[in-house]
Write a protein that holds these residues in place. Structure first.
Motif, mmCIF file in Angstrom:
data_model
loop_
_atom_site.group_PDB
_atom_site.id
_atom_site.type_symbol
_atom_site.label_atom_id
_atom_site.label_comp_id
_atom_site.label_asym_id
_atom_site.label_seq_id
_atom_site.Cartn_x
_atom_site.Cartn_y
_atom_site.Cartn_z
ATOM 1 N N PHE A 120 -10.926 8.307 -9.377
ATOM 2 C CA PHE A 120 -10.098 7.124 -9.591
ATOM 3 C C PHE A 120 -9.727 6.996 -11.053
ATOM 4 O O PHE A 120 -8.558 6.791 -11.412
ATOM 5 N N SER A 178 -7.564 5.534 -0.967
ATOM 6 C CA SER A 178 -7.345 4.431 -1.901
ATOM 7 C C SER A 178 -8.506 3.459 -1.724
ATOM 8 O O SER A 178 -9.220 3.505 -0.721
ATOM 9 N N SER A 211 0.863 -1.167 0.000
ATOM 10 C CA SER A 211 0.000 0.000 0.000
ATOM 11 C C SER A 211 0.898 1.214 0.000
ATOM 12 O O SER A 211 1.765 1.344 0.850
ATOM 13 N N PHE A 233 -4.537 -0.178 -4.305
ATOM 14 C CA PHE A 233 -3.885 0.652 -3.283
ATOM 15 C C PHE A 233 -3.517 2.043 -3.818
ATOM 16 O O PHE A 233 -2.914 2.844 -3.134
ATOM 17 N N MET A 234 -3.872 2.274 -5.088
ATOM 18 C CA MET A 234 -3.458 3.532 -5.712
ATOM 19 C C MET A 234 -4.021 4.740 -4.963
ATOM 20 O O MET A 234 -5.209 4.786 -4.667
ATOM 21 N N PRO A 235 -3.171 5.720 -4.644
ATOM 22 C CA PRO A 235 -3.705 6.941 -4.043
ATOM 23 C C PRO A 235 -4.535 7.687 -5.077
ATOM 24 O O PRO A 235 -4.090 7.888 -6.209
#
Lengths: 341, 321, 641, 383
Positions: free
Chosen positions: C142, C85, C24, C197-199
């Motif tokens: 997103f 996320s 993460s 887990f992408m910010p």
């Protein structure tokens, strides 16, 4: 406390030195640079002090102003200046005499000027330190302006363009600097000027001219002058009286003509003989044999005896007596003019 | 005591061997006098005494390792004090100055590092003096472009902060002890020392015996090597002292920052204490810092003091009283 | 100063791998939390003061993850938690749990998109999560973030978050419904531990910036323009908003009053169940029936009004500051040095904590050279290295001996059946076994090593060791960091040199600079053995990155050139595995392979020691892998007196 | 004077040129090239690497690279910092420069003045235990292991006694709501310092022209007025408390830098003063009946100052080195710390850039010292 030393009722000789003895402490032992020197100097008089290098004449000159390195010690003696003994004075008290009463023209006078200040500034500085002698009281700025005028006057007196006072020392030639230093010595109207080899570093022609001017200024201002030099010829020209120093001691004192024509001490004679006559008379140059003695362990008896052609047993063992009287004497067992033993 | 004076035989077209022999004799004679003048200065004597003590330490280490000290316990890098319960252990009879966080004997590290400090200092100093003497002599003798180049180079090195430069150099090249000594030596040699030596060389160059040698048909190299360089040596010796100080100090700082590749040195000792977090221990972990720190300061100071005392001997203007 | 800076360089490097391995990116302790009324003192200035050792280099998350090798962990400490996320890790246990997502995603399925086959998964987002500018956090944010990474071909850590090899596109099926499409079937590292887990960046804020950047001509220029943007009032969805950065001195974050998760309660049960709820807002439960003893329960804050990250130039002054109360906690990936910790222990108002680190130091072999290519040789070396001796006696507990290729602290992935060769053997047995191993493989000596009478040292050193093919074992070089850089590894290296030399293995430890080692081992044929370390990720796809033979190229991470087809096959499988349990099993097998083949001898791991002002701070828990620093100081959960 | 300055300027330029060349060779001397450092990261795309190669001309022949290096140098293009990407090296350095300048200039001035004063006094009262103890303690401080010493200073004065802050250059709690950035305040402070210096200098010149310099209270009054108006201006600016905070943080590092570096100036001044004291003009000044203090300060020390100023350049380099060490211990993120951090994080462009800047700084200081010398020594002024 001392009076403001301008007008004193004292009427004796301006300077009387009695038994002045100065030692330097060194690793090798005490150097007896000045040993029991006694003389006096009248007002308006010029006393020439001659001797070889290292005979203590400069130490004597500096000793009079008590400008001595930290390892020097005034062992005994009196320096009676205008009735006041300077010997016991401390530095702050001495300061009142320095320059104001006793000024000095230095050996290698060209180095006596601080390279980072203008010449005039250095003279004004001396005047300021003595509360502007000879300047009317008034606001500071005004006194300073007057003092500048005075310095210009002095410059003219010593034969310098007054504009030069705003120059730096390195911008002046050697002769100019010398004159500036003379002007500086006169700035506080001293009673006595000690001139220590003032012209040695100059070429002969300039030396001549400055010497003559110095003499005339001395006359004009009525100064007393103590002229220290190794150059017999110069002394002959300027001095009323001559003192001859050898190995820290004054060995002969007398009026100039007398000493020059009839020296009593063999050393004086030797010294005179080693210089060409300034009058151009042809005389064989007789160099003094040997070297001046060490002042750490000076010879016993008469200090000159190792080099003296007339030395005898008593010269080696006993301190020589003073012959002659008053202001004309020599310290010798066998003075010239007396019979050989 | 006549250091900047010329050996009188410079006039004579003597053979090189006899010339040097005479020089040695003269040097010996003058060194006795120099020592007397030097010894009169307590500062210099203190310096020499400290250096001698460190010299003994440097000699002591290999002897002790060969005799009393078992390498498994006392090796300055790989040793380990099995006898102590925990490390860093305080001074005890087995470990006179205690052990470091990795269980190694501090005294052994201290003495072992003394050797490297001397090696570093001396190599750097010799390189410095070698280069500076040659550069100074060349620049003084030839003048002109040669002089201008070397003097500007010296200017540059003088103004460059050594430690900063070394930090960058270690990043670029990665230095070990010997390389560091060389770099320091080169920097010193082309830097400030060269300037001082050159001005001395200039004053020698105008001495009559140089002219005499030239008239006698001496080539430039002959004159530089035989007449100028030997007369520069006293001053060079003086600057050797300062170089040693600088070298030891630089090594300690660079090691402290952890950027040198050295197995053991005083700087590493402090670095080890520091990485273990014992630098702030104050009195409680004094043996981790004080011996090494004091060694750096003392040895640096002593060379510096000797340099200063020599300065007063070599440089007569400062000789007082 | 100290090694710590060089350490940092290493850590930064490892971090890039870390993220490359789908950790993460923002390790948030409180990924999700249920609603509850805030009990935060309003208007007061409760400040949580943290000490850090390096200035921020950027406040721009695009830059942080996109600009190359040297973006430090320090930026992450400050920027952590600001961007939502989809999923995250749970506290302490590192379970995979929803964050912005409402629940778990739909299973991957194959479908056709614009004429090509893609694998898709759908995610529903929590409703009501807002940016600090008042806008909802939606699927568009997103999509925008992922598309920007894709469009601008962002590199570095972004590549590992949004892997261009796999990621096809994302689309918003509504404001709170999202579909992610992959070009091929993605493994855990790509989907669950990757893009999930992408910010997520605020589209409203960043779209104009990206548009402006795109006006630059070529791609590098566009990237640079984006990276150069210094965000002003960037909306946050985290507990804090970035407020101020005083270059070289400190950075400050202030409480985000609209933090969605504020007041949510996290409960973890002994039986593995995980519950997270904010009354009336949301609740989530997974990993079993929430019953029995609770292992952990806490309420999410933030309970402070601001967080100040104060920069210190060195450990010593930071520790003094902690002692003096100038700061409350020290953020440092390496924790506090032992000597400094000793001074903090027993100080009034200060508590110290110790956690295992997710890292190890190892000895690597170059398989391209003999005798390192001989398994027996590597095993003998492993036997001869007495880690227990060094770590216990020499390093005084500053290090913990390690055997596993996944550290035991990483409970979920660690293989407990890993053999521990030579553990607790004495010197004589070690030498005997090593000699035996070598002999069995055909190695011969001119003079065989012999132990002294008491068995504690080698009396007769081995000489003239020959390989099975009869050749003399050549002189070998062991590259290791110098004592100045890392005394622990330097010490290890010197001991290894000694132990190997005793039995006649001619090894010389070359203690040198970190960069020299890296450069040497980047050249496949330029080295024998080396000693370095890795900081690791939670998801162990590094097992593939370090040891798959496809990485055995110049600049590849498989520096030693280990090549085992069977291992390669399994490792590749790990990457594409989509089932967590399956993946765990594969990882376990891989670890056993490695323990047998020994491409590395894992040497030790260091504990992370930390200290904080216990008179001011209350953490919900302090036991966590890599320490509280790994949670960036738990800013949203800590309670400050 | 103009001729002299011109000549010195030319020399400085030659030195600068040498410096640039040296830095080029330093870069060349390292194994590999800049781009190989980028390639440490396997994820970095080749196009970025090739861009770096192109920027430094690494793909071109050595001569061309050198020319490019000259050009980059002239345009302040030191490349991109690896650790602060995408900030350029220049940006990073410009950010840190004011902080270093404030610390370094103040420390240099203070330590120079302290060293000069002590050296003057030592020479004046030569001999005895004072001289030996001063020399030995000076040398000890000069050679003390600086990082440890600095740390002990913090430990004692900041931690045990609590008189000063524990390093850093500001207190975050004071600055939380500051309306300006610290660099701005540093800028203002530097400006104030420079303004006071210039005004004082001009005032002194003016007073000297008016012949009023000797009157002790006038310069003092001018100085007080200058400082007072600066203080008032700061107080009225609303950021005065910030400046005060910075000043508070500056005391300890400056004290440390002064302690470790005054000895050089002190010992040099002592020697120079001892030589000066043998000059005839000192005897003359005494003979003039000037007070001892005037002889000492106005004549002896004034002349002794000249060689000391010349060697100021030496002490500048030393102070910069001290700065590198001190900054790291005092958490003072200036050029020194930048240099060290850059090296430790293998950020070569930044390290080179920082070194180049430090070198430039020293060169400028060198030039300033030259100009100052011209002012101080009339023999050069009127050449």
């Amino acid at each position: 406390m001392l009076d403001q030393p301008s007008h004193t009722p004292f009427t004796g000789p301006l300077l009387q030195v009695r038994d002045l003895t100065l030692h330097y402490r060194t690793r090798q032992g005490d150097v007896r640079a000045v040993d029991g020197v006694t003389f006096s100097l009248g007002r308006g008089q010029v006393l020439g002090l001659v001797g070889e290098s290292g005979c203590g004449k400069t130490s004597l000159g500096m000793g009079l102003l008590k400008l001595l390195p930290s390892n020097a010690r005034l062992v005994r003696g009196e320096i009676i200046f205008d009735g006041q003994d300077l010997a016991p004075l401390n530095d702050a008290q001495m300061r009142r005499y320095r320059w104001r009463r006793i000024a000095m023209i230095f050996q290698a006078a060209m180095n006596a000027l601080d390279p980072v200040y203008r010449v005039g500034e250095q003279i004004l500085e001396a005047m300021e330190a003595h509360a502007w002698p000879g300047i009317e009281d008034g606001p500071a700025g005004q006194k300073r302006r007057q003092a500048r005028e005075k310095v210009k006057e002095l410059f003219r007196l010593v034969g310098l363009d007054p504009e030069l006072m705003d120059r730096y020392p390195h911008e002046l030639s050697g002769g100019m600097r010398q004159r500036a230093v003379i002007a500086m010595s006169l700035a506080c109207r001293p009673d006595l000027v000690i001139a220590d080899e003032p012209t040695t570093a100059l070429d002969v022609i300039v030396q001549e001219r400055i010497l003559r001017e110095l003499k005339s200024i001395q006359k004009e201002l009525g100064l007393s002058l103590l002229y220290i030099t190794h150059d017999v010829a110069v002394v002959a020209e300027v001095a009323d009286q001559v003192g001859v120093m050898y190995a820290g001691q004054l060995v002969e004192l007398g009026d100039t003509p007398q000493v020059f024509h009839q020296p009593m001490h063999p050393y004086t004679a030797g010294l005179l003989a080693s210089f060409p006559s300034i009058r151009g008379e042809k005389r064989p140059l007789a160099a003094l044999p040997g070297e001046p003695p060490s002042l750490v362990a000076p010879p016993s008896g008469c200090r000159f005896h190792p080099r003296c052609p007339r030395a005898t047993k008593e010269c080696r063992q006993e301190v020589p007596p003073v012959v002659g009287q008053g202001n004309a004497w020599a310290a010798c067992w066998h003075p010239l003019g007396a019979a050989q033993p | 005591m006549n250091h900047d004076g010329r050996p009188p035989e410079g006039f004579a077209p003597a053979g090189r061997t006899s010339l040097w022999a005479a020089r040695v004799r003269l040097a010996l004679r003058s060194s006795r006098e120099t020592w007397r003048a030097f010894a009169a200065n307590p500062i210099g004597v203190v310096g020499v005494a400290i250096i001698l003590i460190f010299g003994l330490m440097a000699v002591a280490h290999p002897l002790l390792m060969a005799t009393l000290w078992d390498p498994t316990t006392y090796d300055p890098v790989t040793g380990f004090g099995f006898d102590e319960i925990s490390h860093p252990a305080p001074p005890s009879w087995r470990h006179l100055l205690g052990t470091d966080p990795l269980g190694r004997d501090i005294l052994s590290q201290l003495t072992a590092s003394t050797t490297s400090a001397f090696v570093l200092g001396l190599v750097a100093a010799l390189v410095t003096v070698g280069i500076a003497t040659m550069v100074g002599a060349l620049a003084a003798y030839y003048g002109g472009v040669v002089d201008a180049f070397f003097m500007r180079l010296a200017d540059l090195i003088i103004i460059l902060p050594t430690i900063s430069l070394l930090i960058v150099l270690t990043a670029l090249l990665g230095l070990n002890l010997f390389q560091l000594a060389l770099v320091l030596g080169v920097l010193g040699g082309f830097g400030g020392t060269a300037v001082v030596i050159k001005s001395q060389a200039l004053s020698i160059k105008v001495k009559p015996y140089i002219e005499a040698a030239q008239l006698a048909g001496g080539g430039p190299w002959h004159i530089i090597l035989v007449h100028i360089v030997p007369n520069l040596l006293p001053l060079s010796l003086l600057y050797m002292m300062f170089t040693v100080t600088g070298a030891i100090f630089s090594e300690a700082v660079l090691s402290f920052f952890g950027i040198l590749h050295i197995r053991m040195s005083w700087g590493i000792m402090i670095h080890t204490a520091s990485t273990g977090g014992y630098l702030l221990g104050g009195a409680s972990y004094w043996w981790l810092i004080v011996p090494a720190g004091a060694a750096i300061t003392l040895l640096c100071s002593s060379f510096y003091l000797v340099g200063r005392a020599l300065d007063e001997v070599v440089n007569p203007r400062l000789r007082g009283r | 100063m100290r090694v710590i800076w060089l350490w940092l360089a290493l850590v930064a490097l490892a971090l890039s791998i870390t993220i490359g391995c789908n950790k993460s990116p923002v390790p948030s302790p409180t990924g999700i939390t249920p609603p509850q009324t805030q009990a935060v003192a309003q208007g007061g200035s409760k400040v949580y003061k943290l000490g850090v050792f390096s200035d921020l280099t950027t406040t721009n998350l695009w830059t942080l993850y996109g600009s190359g090798p040297d973006n430090t962990v320090w930026n992450l400490y400050v920027l952590a938690g600001g961007h939502p996320s989809l999923y995250g890790y749970s506290d302490q246990r590192f379970d995979w749990i929803p964050s912005l997502a409402e629940g778990f995603p739909t299973p991957l399925k194959e479908e056709t998109f614009q004429g090509r086959t893609v694998w898709t998964a759908e995610v529903t987002l929590k409703k009501g999560v807002q940016w600090s500018d008042g806008k909802d956090v939606t699927g568009d944010d997103f999509v925008f973030t992922a598309a920007t990474v894709q469009d601008l071909q962002l590199t570095s850590n972004w590549v590992s978050i949004v892997d261009p090899e796999f990621f096809d596109h994302a689309e918003a099926l509504g404001p709170h419904r999202l579909k992610v499409a992959f070009k091929k079937k993605p493994g855990l590292s790509i989907w669950q531990f990757g893009i999930a887990f992408m910010p997520i960046m605020s589209k409203a804020y960043w779209e104009p910036v990206v548009a402006e950047a795109k006006k630059q001509g070529d791609l590098p220029a566009i990237q640079k323009a984006l990276f150069s943007h210094a965000p002003q009032n960037e909306p946050t969805a985290g507990g804090f908003a970035f407020k101020r950065r005083e270059k070289g001195a400190f950075a400050e974050k202030v409480k985000n009053p609209g933090y969605y998760f504020a007041g949510s309660v996290v409960t973890e049960y002994e039986n593995g169940a995980y519950v997270e709820a904010k009354p009336g807002v949301y609740s989530f439960s997974a990993y079993g029936e929430p019953s029995g003893a609770k292992a952990l329960e806490y309420t999410t804050g933030p309970f402070v009004d601001g967080v100040i990250f104060s920069i210190y130039g060195n450990q010593e002054s930071a520790v003094l500051a902690l002692k003096k109360g100038e700061i409350d906690f020290l953020l440092n990936p390496n924790g506090v040095q032992r000597g400094l910790l000793e001074q903090l222990q027993g100080q009034p108002g200060i508590a110290t904590i110790e956690n295992a680190a997710n890292s190890y130091r190892y000895l690597g072999f170059n398989f391209r050279r003999a005798p390192m290519d001989q398994k027996a040789f590597r095993q003998a070396v492993a036997l001869l290295i007495d880690k227990e001796f060094i770590t216990r006696t020499v390093l005084q507990g500053a290090a913990i001996p390690a055997y596993g290729y996944v550290p035991p602290g990483n409970v979920f992935w660690h293989q407990p059946k890993i053999p521990e060769p030579g553990k607790d053997l004495n010197r004589a047995d070690r030498v005997a076994q090593a000699v035996q191993t070598l002999k069995a493989a055909g190695f011969t000596w001119e003079t065989e090593p012999r132990m002294g009478r008491d068995g504690s040292f080698v009396e007769v050193r081995g000489k003239g060791l020959r390989m099975p093919n009869g050749e003399l074992v050549p002189d070998m070089e062991l590259l290791a960091p110098s004592a100045g850089y890392d005394p622990l590894r330097a010490t290890f290296a010197i001991w290894i040199e000694r132990w190997l030399s005793e039995v006649g293995i001619p090894v010389r430890a070359n203690l040198t600079g970190f960069n020299v080692i890296v450069e040497r081992i980047n050249n496949p044929n330029g080295f024998d053995m080396w000693m370095l370390g890795w900081s690791l990720t939670n998801y162990p796809d590094y097992l593939e990155a370090f040891f798959h033979s496809r990485h055995a190229v110049a600049d590849g991470l498989n520096r030693g050139g280990y090549a085992n087809p069977e291992y390669d096959r399994l490792a590749s499988q790990l990457l594409v595995e989509t089932d967590m349990q399956q993946a765990k099993q594969i990882a376990g097998q891989l670890q056993l392979f490695l323990a047998e083949d020994l491409p590395y001898v894992v040497l030790y791991t260091s504990p992370v020691l930390e200290a904080y002002r216990s008179d001011r701070l209350k953490f919900p828990y302090t036991d966590t892998l890599d320490g509280i620093q790994d949670l960036s100081g738990m800013t949203t959960a800590v309670v400050v007196e | 004077m103009a001729g002299y300055l011109l000549r010195r300027l030319l020399q400085v330029l030659v030195t600068l040129f040498l410096f640039v060349t040296l830095s080029f060779f330093l870069i060349q001397a390292q194994p590999g090239d800049y781009s190989s450092f980028y390639s440490l990261n396997p994820k970095l795309p080749p196009e970025v690497q090739s861009r770096v190669r192109a920027q430094f001309g690494l793909d071109r022949p050595l001569g061309e690279q050198y020319l490019l290096h000259l050009k980059n140098f002239a345009t302040g293009n030191f490349g991109v910092s690896f650790s602060h990407y995408p900030q350029s090296v220049l940006e990073v350095i410009l950010e840190r420069l004011p902080r270093t300048a404030a610390l370094f200039l103040t420390a240099t001035v203070v330590s120079f003045y302290a060293g000069f004063f002590l050296g003057k006094m030592l020479a004046w009262r030569r001999g005895g235990w004072v001289e030996y103890s001063a020399t030995i303690s000076g040398v000890a401080l000069f050679t003390v292991f600086t990082p440890w010493f600095a740390l002990m200073m913090i430990w004692l004065f900041a931690f045990k006694l609590g008189w000063f802050p524990l390093g850093k250059f500001l207190d975050p709690l004071v600055w939380r709501n500051a309306p300006v950035s610290a660099n701005q305040v540093f800028g203002y402070m530097l400006f104030t310092g420079a303004a006071i210096a210039v005004i004082l200098f001009l005032a002194m010149l003016l007073l000297a022209q008016l012949g009023l310099r000797r009157r002790g209270w006038l310069p003092a009054a001018v100085a007080i007025i200058c400082v007072a108006s600066a203080v008032i201006a700061w107080a009225g600016s609303g950021v005065g408390y910030l400046a005060l905070d910075i000043l508070k943080h500056m005391v300890l590092p400056i004290a440390t830098l002064t302690l470790i570096s005054f000895a050089g100036t002190m010992l040099l001044t002592r020697n120079s003063m001892l030589e000066t004291l043998r000059e005839d003009y000192i005897t003359a000044a005494r003979a003039k009946g000037l007070p001892e203090k005037v002889v000492r300060d106005r004549h002896a020390a004034r002349n002794a100052l000249l060689p000391v100023v010349t060697s100021l350049v030496f002490s500048l380099a030393f102070a910069v080195d001290g700065g590198v060490i001190t900054e790291s211990v005092f958490s003072w993120p200036g050029m020194g710390l930048t240099l060290l951090d850059a090296v430790l994080s293998e950020d070569l462009p930044l390290a080179m850039g920082a070194l180049v800047f430090v070198g430039l700084l020293a060169l400028v200081a060198h030039a300033v010292a030259d100009v100052l010398y011209v002012y101080l020594d009339p023999r050069i002024r009127y050449q």
